[in-house]
Design a protein around this motif. Structure first.
Motif, PDB file in Angstrom:
ATOM      1  N   ASP A 253      -4.174   2.011  -3.290  1.00 58.01           N
ATOM      2  CA  ASP A 253      -4.749   3.267  -3.759  1.00 58.01           C
ATOM      3  C   ASP A 253      -4.593   4.335  -2.692  1.00 58.01           C
ATOM      4  O   ASP A 253      -4.467   4.052  -1.506  1.00 58.01           O
ATOM      5  CB  ASP A 253      -6.217   3.094  -4.182  1.00 58.01           C
TER       6      ASP A 253
ATOM      7  N   ILE B 229      -4.014  -4.379  -5.021  1.00 55.39           N
ATOM      8  CA  ILE B 229      -4.152  -2.976  -5.411  1.00 55.39           C
ATOM      9  C   ILE B 229      -3.810  -2.055  -4.242  1.00 55.39           C
ATOM     10  O   ILE B 229      -4.270  -2.261  -3.113  1.00 55.39           O
ATOM     11  CB  ILE B 229      -5.590  -2.674  -5.879  1.00 55.39           C
TER      12      ILE B 229
ATOM     13  N   ASN C 232      -3.564   7.421  -8.884  1.00 52.37           N
ATOM     14  CA  ASN C 232      -3.992   7.130  -7.519  1.00 52.37           C
ATOM     15  C   ASN C 232      -4.272   5.654  -7.257  1.00 52.37           C
ATOM     16  O   ASN C 232      -4.879   5.308  -6.241  1.00 52.37           O
ATOM     17  CB  ASN C 232      -5.234   7.951  -7.170  1.00 52.37           C
ATOM     18  N   ARG C 233      -3.832   4.796  -8.175  1.00 56.47           N
ATOM     19  CA  ARG C 233      -4.113   3.362  -8.047  1.00 56.47           C
ATOM     20  C   ARG C 233      -3.016   2.577  -8.779  1.00 56.47           C
ATOM     21  O   ARG C 233      -2.737   2.840  -9.953  1.00 56.47           O
ATOM     22  CB  ARG C 233      -5.475   3.076  -8.676  1.00 56.47           C
TER      23      ARG C 233
END
Length: 176
Positions: free
Chosen positions: A126, A124, A103-104
């Motif tokens: 997510d 990043i 999820n990231r």
């Protein structure tokens, strides 16, 4: 890759390596935190994550990226440049850490000697429990050259504008 060969012998020009991953961001630097929603769905997350880690996001935002690395991996060296002709600024960097998680996804690079700033910046993507996809830029930096010192408070404004531009690029890439 003549330009990348010039990076031989260059070292990171700041001591707080990895602070964008573990925090807190160090004192004595300008801090940047920019988070924005760029889409919704697993497909949007995957498209955005791939764009971030394959340099497509930077290139799609108008920067030139020179690297031998296909994707972000710790130790990969790259030069990011922006501008036109003699007004092109080249920024040598090294990937410090990566996140390739369920999820990231993303990475951070640190500045090498010869970079106009010193510090670190992370990118990043997510996906949250509700399916929304978010992009975050976290950075700490301070001037490393006479011209970035001279630019003073203009540099953080430009950094924030570039983070917004990256967000717009990712939103376009992640759109169905």
């Amino acid at each position: 890759m003549k330009s990348l060969r010039r990076q031989t012998g260059r070292t990171l020009n700041y001591p707080e390596t990895g602070a964008t991953r573990l925090g807190p961001l160090p004192d004595g630097y300008h801090h940047l935190h920019h988070t924005t929603r760029i889409g919704r769905s697993r497909a949007a997350f995957e498209a955005a994550g791939t764009a971030v880690t394959s340099w497509r996001m930077h290139r799609g935002s108008g920067a030139r990226v020179l690297t031998n690395a296909v994707q972000a991996e710790p130790g990969a060296r790259l030069e990011v440049s922006a501008g036109v002709g003699q007004l092109r600024f080249t920024a040598p960097c090294e990937v410090i850490w990566t996140a390739y998680e369920r999820n990231r996804t993303g990475f951070a690079y640190g500045t090498l000697t010869g970079h106009p700033e010193c510090g670190e910046e992370s990118f990043i993507v997510d996906i949250r429990d509700d399916g929304s996809v978010w992009f975050t830029v976290t950075a700490f930096s301070r001037p490393a050259t006479w011209y970035t010192r001279l630019a003073g408070p203009l540099v953080p404004v430009l950094q924030k504008a570039y983070a917004r531009r990256l967000s717009h690029t990712l939103r376009r890439i992640a759109a169905p």
